[in-house]
Design a protein around this motif. Structure first.
Motif, short mmCIF file in Angstrom:
data_model
loop_
_atom_site.label_atom_id
_atom_site.label_comp_id
_atom_site.label_asym_id
_atom_site.label_seq_id
_atom_site.Cartn_x
_atom_site.Cartn_y
_atom_site.Cartn_z
N LEU A 1 -47.69 6.72 -25.40
CA LEU A 1 -46.32 6.66 -24.91
C LEU A 1 -46.26 7.41 -23.58
N ASN A 2 -45.71 6.78 -22.57
CA ASN A 2 -45.63 7.46 -21.28
C ASN A 2 -44.47 8.46 -21.27
N ALA A 3 -44.37 9.24 -20.22
CA ALA A 3 -43.41 10.35 -20.15
C ALA A 3 -41.96 9.92 -20.30
N ASP A 4 -41.59 8.80 -19.70
CA ASP A 4 -40.19 8.38 -19.80
C ASP A 4 -39.95 7.44 -21.00
N GLU A 5 -40.97 7.30 -21.84
CA GLU A 5 -40.90 6.54 -23.10
C GLU A 5 -40.55 5.07 -22.91
N THR A 6 -40.95 4.49 -21.78
CA THR A 6 -40.69 3.07 -21.53
C THR A 6 -41.90 2.20 -21.82
N ARG A 7 -43.08 2.82 -21.95
CA ARG A 7 -44.31 2.07 -22.19
C ARG A 7 -45.14 2.71 -23.30
N VAL A 8 -45.78 1.84 -24.06
CA VAL A 8 -46.76 2.26 -25.06
C VAL A 8 -48.05 1.52 -24.73
N TYR A 9 -49.18 2.20 -24.87
CA TYR A 9 -50.48 1.61 -24.61
C TYR A 9 -51.21 1.45 -25.93
N SER A 12 -57.79 -2.04 -28.42
CA SER A 12 -58.05 -3.11 -29.38
C SER A 12 -59.52 -3.51 -29.42
N CYS A 13 -59.83 -4.29 -30.45
CA CYS A 13 -61.19 -4.79 -30.64
C CYS A 13 -61.54 -5.93 -29.68
N ASP A 14 -60.55 -6.47 -28.97
CA ASP A 14 -60.83 -7.58 -28.06
C ASP A 14 -61.21 -7.11 -26.65
N LYS A 15 -61.52 -5.82 -26.50
CA LYS A 15 -62.02 -5.21 -25.26
C LYS A 15 -60.93 -4.88 -24.26
N ASP A 16 -59.68 -5.10 -24.61
CA ASP A 16 -58.58 -4.90 -23.67
C ASP A 16 -57.67 -3.75 -24.09
N VAL A 17 -56.94 -3.25 -23.12
CA VAL A 17 -55.87 -2.29 -23.35
C VAL A 17 -54.58 -3.03 -23.05
N ARG A 18 -53.62 -2.92 -23.93
CA ARG A 18 -52.35 -3.60 -23.71
C ARG A 18 -51.25 -2.59 -23.42
N VAL A 19 -50.31 -3.00 -22.56
CA VAL A 19 -49.17 -2.17 -22.19
C VAL A 19 -47.93 -2.87 -22.75
N TRP A 39 -61.81 2.07 -28.33
CA TRP A 39 -61.58 2.91 -29.49
C TRP A 39 -60.47 3.93 -29.31
N PHE A 40 -60.27 4.43 -28.09
CA PHE A 40 -59.26 5.46 -27.91
C PHE A 40 -58.58 5.35 -26.56
N LEU A 41 -57.39 5.92 -26.51
CA LEU A 41 -56.60 6.01 -25.28
C LEU A 41 -55.98 7.39 -25.18
N ALA A 42 -55.81 7.87 -23.97
CA ALA A 42 -55.10 9.13 -23.73
C ALA A 42 -54.50 9.07 -22.33
N LEU A 43 -53.33 9.66 -22.18
CA LEU A 43 -52.69 9.76 -20.86
C LEU A 43 -52.90 11.16 -20.30
N SER A 44 -53.03 11.25 -18.98
CA SER A 44 -53.13 12.57 -18.34
C SER A 44 -51.81 13.31 -18.50
N LEU A 45 -51.85 14.59 -18.23
CA LEU A 45 -50.65 15.42 -18.37
C LEU A 45 -49.49 14.92 -17.54
N ASP A 46 -49.78 14.44 -16.33
CA ASP A 46 -48.70 13.95 -15.46
C ASP A 46 -48.43 12.46 -15.62
N GLY A 47 -49.18 11.78 -16.49
CA GLY A 47 -48.97 10.36 -16.74
C GLY A 47 -49.56 9.43 -15.70
N SER A 48 -50.26 9.96 -14.70
CA SER A 48 -50.79 9.12 -13.63
C SER A 48 -52.12 8.44 -13.99
#
Length: 95
Positions: A1-9, A12-19, A39-48
């Motif tokens: 979830l990004n900082a302003d809560e407008t996007r979720v990442y 997946s097993c299909d090799k892609d990241v979805r927004v 397998w995993f996702l993480a956002l930086s502290l500033d969301g960039s």
């Protein structure tokens, strides 16, 4: 979830990241680049930056707005290794 809560990442097993748009629930972008499952996702502290890691033994550092990768970190994992990977960020760099 990004900082302003407008996007979720999502990874997946299909090799892609979805927004996903949190208001509509629709997929608004697909980020491609991994050559195996993500397998995993993480956002930086500033969301960039968005970090993704997976079965291709890489951790990719993406620009979260432009969706292009800034850096590829090669992990030294073999097929018997644990799939646990941890990414942390200090204010001055990535660890």
């Amino acid at each position: 979830l990004n900082a302003d809560e407008t996007r979720v990442y999502s990874a997946s097993c299909d090799k892609d990241v979805r927004v996903w748009d949190t208001e509509t629930g629709e997929c608004i972008d697909v980020i491609e680049g991994h050559r195996d499952q993500v397998w995993f996702l993480a956002l930086s502290l500033d969301g960039s930056k968005l970090f993704s890691g997976g079965g291709d033994k890489t951790v990719r550092v993406w620009d979260s707005e432009r969706k292009d990768y800034k850096e590829i970190l090669q992990a030294s994992l073999d097929s018997r290794s644990s799939r646990a990977v941890c990414v942390t960020q200090r204010r001055d760099n990535i660890r």
